[in-house]
Design an enzyme around this catalytic site. Structure first.
Site, PDB file in Angstrom:
ATOM      1  N   SER A 105       0.826  -1.207   0.000  1.00 60.93           N
ATOM      2  CA  SER A 105       0.000   0.000   0.000  1.00 60.93           C
ATOM      3  C   SER A 105       0.866   1.265   0.000  1.00 60.93           C
ATOM      4  O   SER A 105       1.604   1.513  -0.943  1.00 60.93           O
ATOM      5  CB  SER A 105      -0.945  -0.038   1.208  1.00 60.93           C
ATOM      6  OG  SER A 105      -1.870   1.015   1.181  1.00 60.93           O
TER       7      SER A 105
ATOM      8  N   HIS B  62      -7.618  -5.472  -0.033  1.00 57.41           N
ATOM      9  CA  HIS B  62      -6.422  -4.666   0.210  1.00 57.41           C
ATOM     10  C   HIS B  62      -5.660  -5.096   1.462  1.00 57.41           C
ATOM     11  O   HIS B  62      -4.425  -5.140   1.461  1.00 57.41           O
ATOM     12  CB  HIS B  62      -6.812  -3.192   0.333  1.00 57.41           C
ATOM     13  CG  HIS B  62      -5.656  -2.247   0.313  1.00 57.41           C
ATOM     14  ND1 HIS B  62      -4.902  -2.001  -0.806  1.00 57.41           N
ATOM     15  CD2 HIS B  62      -5.109  -1.492   1.299  1.00 57.41           C
ATOM     16  CE1 HIS B  62      -3.947  -1.134  -0.531  1.00 57.41           C
ATOM     17  NE2 HIS B  62      -4.047  -0.807   0.744  1.00 57.41           N
TER      18      HIS B  62
END
Length: 472
Positions: A207, A411
């Protein structure tokens, strides 16, 4: 009445000066204020039961599966304690950036190749170990013989120091992930290479750990030569296609939020203070509440995947996350949604003074020449496939573009999924091993290396073509 009382307490605290802190009353960080207010609020909360916050009786069907689960001390253990508890050697290292921040890194030492892990937004080095041995990426790499280094960005729970600024002051928090890539990563990478007497390392980012890497290698391209391989776990750069309702909501009013944050002194977002400790303990302290309350909040941000929830591990995970960020980091991401660009922070009318242009400059990602392997997933709300494709088509040295073989992979599954080892990490480690075996061409092998280079260029064109037409 409760709201008025809390507001009055907060107002009184804001108007107090901070003894020994070199910052104005207006620029005092409200993240530090709440610790002193906490006892007043907690006294109120202690009079209520959890059922009044959340009807726990409706969770019996879920909670019954975890009745035997007791308090896990890992929730409250420091990362050094976690590593030593599970039989791993552990070291702590401090490094100073060129702009004065003191960052703390952790190491699982080995004589093997160096692998540097960099966390994402709201996270820290802890998130590579909180799922435990046999699952956590740091443990798996150490078990495979790698020299594992875990970085921490400025402002999180492990890196809240500066040579002259206090976290109580707004000046401390005047940064986004741009500064993390521009100053933090170079300082930590240089330190790591110097301590290990190496010239290159393998970089794995998740990320924001990918965002800051792209900033570093585009704005300070000399660092490309220090990267043997970059592994991007959910690359985040362009964000115009994000599906995250929370991020989209913030984006729609980001100028207002940024101004309000400055006026109210909210320079730190989700600080790891007494109130947050209380909330994560109350609502994330059992498998049932962690699953149905805290994990659903994560889903709103990053995408849902109920099948991969490791409910018994969640209390430990939420004992270490969120780790704290600067509000400016979140606002910077929100700006990327509006602009459709991967560019520096937008200061509005001040852009001309800061950048010499009306709009912020784009990051020159074409300068990222280090070899990159990208992993993406279809259910990643934060790193949408269309945004990822926009990035990888501009990278000059993309080696592989991998789909995680599980449709619902989200995610945060890159860190916390029950089957993350089988779905992702085994592939990651195989690619690292393969890349480390690639020999540097010698003068005698010039013709052969030239042929190999031509083949790599052809492979890249084929890879980009498949990405473009949607085969990957």
């Amino acid at each position: 009445m409760i709201i008025l009382s809390v507001t009055f307490i907060l107002l009184c605290e804001v108007l107090k000066t901070t003894n020994g802190k070199e910052c104005t009353i207006i620029k005092q960080n409200s993240g530090e204020i709440v610790n002193s207010v906490f006892e007043n609020i907690k006294g109120l909360a202690d009079k209520l039961t959890l059922d009044e916050f959340f009807n726990i009786t409706e969770l019996d069907s879920v909670y019954s599966a975890y009745k035997a689960t007791e308090y896990n001390e890992d929730e409250d253990l420091h990362i050094m304690q976690l590593l030593k508890k599970y039989g791993y050697r552990a070291e702590q290292h401090d490094v100073m950036t060129s702009d004065g921040y003191v960052l703390t890194m952790y190491r699982i030492p080995s004589d093997g190749p160096v692998v540097f892990l960099m966390h994402g937004l709201f996270c820290s080095s802890d998130d590579f170990v909180t799922t435990g041995p046999g699952i956590g990426l740091a443990y798996l790499l150490a078990d495979a013989g790698y020299d594992v280094w875990l970085g921490n960005a400025r402002g999180n729970v492990h890196s809240r120091r500066h040579i002259s600024l206090s976290p109580s002051c707004a000046e401390f928090w005047d940064f986004s992930w741009d500064e993390i890539g521009r100053y933090d990563l170079p300082a930590m990478i240089d330190y790591t290479l110097e301590k290990t007497n190496q010239k290159q390392l393998v970089y794995i980012g998740h990320s924001q750990g990918t965002t800051s890497f792209f900033v570093m290698c585009s704005e300070r391209p000399e660092y490309n030569d220090k990267i043997k391989l970059m592994v991007a776990l959910s690359a985040v750069s362009y964000l115009s296609h994000t599906k995250s309702p929370i991020v989209k909501l913030i984006s729609s009013v980001s100028p207002v939020i940024w101004k309000a944050a400055q006026v109210l002194g909210v320079y730190e977002f989700t600080p790891r203070n007494a109130i947050l400790e209380f909330l994560t303990s109350a609502f994330c302290g059992t498998p049932a509440t962690a699953t149905l309350v805290c994990d659903n909040l994560v889903f709103l941000m990053a995408g849902p995947d109920f099948a991969q929830i490791n409910a018994t591990a969640l209390p430990v995970i939420f004992g270490h996350v969120p780790a704290g960020i600067a509000t400016k980091q979140l606002i910077h991401y929100a700006q990327l949604i509006d602009s459709g660009k991967f560019r520096r922070f937008d200061y509005g009318l001040k852009n001309t003074l800061i950048y010499g242009s009306i709009t912020p400059p784009d990051y020159p990602v074409e300068k990222i020449t280090s070899p990159v392997v990208e992993f993406y997933s279809a259910n990643d709300w934060f790193g949408h496939i269309d945004d990822v494709k926009q990035l990888v088509q501009r990278l000059p040295n993309l080696l592989k573009f991998n789909t995680v073989p599980y449709e619902s992979f989200s995610h945060m599954d890159y860190l916390y999924a029950k089957d993350v080892k089988e779905l992702l990490y085994t592939n990651v480690m195989n690619l690292i091993e393969k890349q480390l075996k690639v020999a540097t061409p010698t003068a005698k092998a010039h013709d052969r290396s030239r042929t190999s280079s031509v083949k790599q260029q052809a492979d890249r064109k084929s890879l980009l073509h498949n990405i473009k037409i949607g085969l990957l």
